[in-house]
Design an enzyme around this catalytic site. Structure first.
Site, mmCIF file in Angstrom:
data_model
loop_
_atom_site.group_PDB
_atom_site.id
_atom_site.type_symbol
_atom_site.label_atom_id
_atom_site.label_comp_id
_atom_site.label_asym_id
_atom_site.label_seq_id
_atom_site.Cartn_x
_atom_site.Cartn_y
_atom_site.Cartn_z
ATOM 1 C CG LEU A 87 -50.410 -14.371 17.455
ATOM 2 C CD1 LEU A 87 -50.447 -15.814 17.945
ATOM 3 C CD2 LEU A 87 -51.544 -13.568 18.067
ATOM 4 C CG ASP A 88 -47.157 -8.747 20.806
ATOM 5 O OD1 ASP A 88 -47.068 -8.164 19.712
ATOM 6 O OD2 ASP A 88 -47.820 -8.312 21.763
ATOM 7 N NE ARG A 89 -38.702 -12.132 20.705
ATOM 8 C CZ ARG A 89 -37.585 -12.459 20.049
ATOM 9 N NH1 ARG A 89 -37.153 -13.698 20.051
ATOM 10 N NH2 ARG A 89 -36.905 -11.529 19.420
#
Length: 299
Positions: free
Chosen positions: A140-142
């Site tokens: 998942l993106d940050r």
């Protein structure tokens, strides 16, 4: 003798026994848990859930003597391991499923010194046994929060990644986007990445990786729309790019066209994942509660 543990109400209850004769840990566990398969008992020991006189053990041949107290606990890790920005939703011999907060990296590079979800889980499993490891299955993106899966072996990681399309039956997100969206729909494009790590979308077939995103409008007000988004593919920044393509960038996503950040984070949350367990074949589903900031302002 089996008895209930004397624990506080907010502490998970566990099973415990007092040893009556000299024996070894695994032999004792087989005897006191006859309803469980031998593999299930071995798994409990391997995960570090067995505690002898308040000390965790994973050794099958540890000696037991009369008077020793043997306990089975939900999880046993070093008290020094404090998980920050994530919580464990499920754990077994093959997988760890977590709920990640916005702002926490899934996994960094070798030069990355920030605390990541991967690094924390590695410390967690190695506090149980130094040979334990975790392997990231998907990212998942940050600034995206929600459900993630980690494997506990390279074999399980590769199995899930290779069979991802067949194994994953649902992968849904909740997205807060700018503007009023009136219709549900599907967007298909081909994604490529430039030298600045920006993803770009093309309608031309085979010009990059094919990406398919389905979206359903849940709520709208004068400034925002709340969507449920399902993926047929899991490309980097896929939802973020596709929402920009539709003219409704995700709130707080300055990188992909957003002009407002009323919730002080990216308006994207990995709400649920449903998949077939790589070993048992059991269909499992895990869900993460939608952040309150996403629904504030909607009737």
């Amino acid at each position: 003798m089996k008895k209930k543990s004397k624990t506080k109400s907010n502490t998970p209850r566990h099973e415990e026994w007092t040893v009556k004769e000299h024996t070894e840990v695994l032999e004792f566990l087989f005897k006191v848990m006859p309803s469980k398969s031998r593999n299930a008992v071995k798994g409990i020991l391997k995960r570090g859930q067995v505690v002898v006189n308040d000390k965790p053990t994973t050794q099958f041949d540890d000696a037991l003597k009369p008077g020793d107290l043997v306990q089975i606990r939900d999880r046993v890790a070093s008290a020094s391991v404090k998980l920050k920005g994530l919580k464990i939703l499920h754990e077994d011999d093959d997988l760890i499923v977590i709920d990640k907060e916005s702002g926490l990296l899934s996994m960094g590079s070798k030069q990355e010194r920030q605390m990541t979800a991967y690094r924390q889980l590695m410390e967690y499993v190695q506090s149980i046994h130094p040979n334990n490891r975790v392997f990231i299955v998907h990212r998942l993106d940050r600034d995206t929060s929600g459900v993630m899966i980690f494997a506990r072996s390279k074999m399980i990681q590769q199995h899930l990644q290779k069979a991802w399309t067949e194994a994953v039956q649902e992968r849904s997100y909740i997205a807060l986007v700018e503007g009023v969206m009136k219709k549900d729909g599907t967007i298909t494009s081909w994604l490529t990445e430039d030298k600045t790590f920006m993803m770009h979308s093309s309608p031309k077939p085979n010009h990059g990786q094919k990406a398919i995103t389905h979206y359903k409008v849940l709520k709208t007000n004068r400034k925002f729309s709340l969507l449920k988004v399902n993926l047929d593919t899991g490309r980097k920044n896929q939802i973020r790019v596709h929402m920009q393509d539709l003219g409704h960038p995700i709130a707080g996503d300055k990188k992909y066209g957003s002009e407002v950040n009323s919730i002080n984070r990216l308006g994207l949350h990995a709400n649920a994942i449903k998949f077939k367990h790589p070993t048992s074949g059991k269909v499992m589903r895990f869900e993460s509660e939608v952040p309150a900031s996403f629904t504030r302002g909607f009737k």
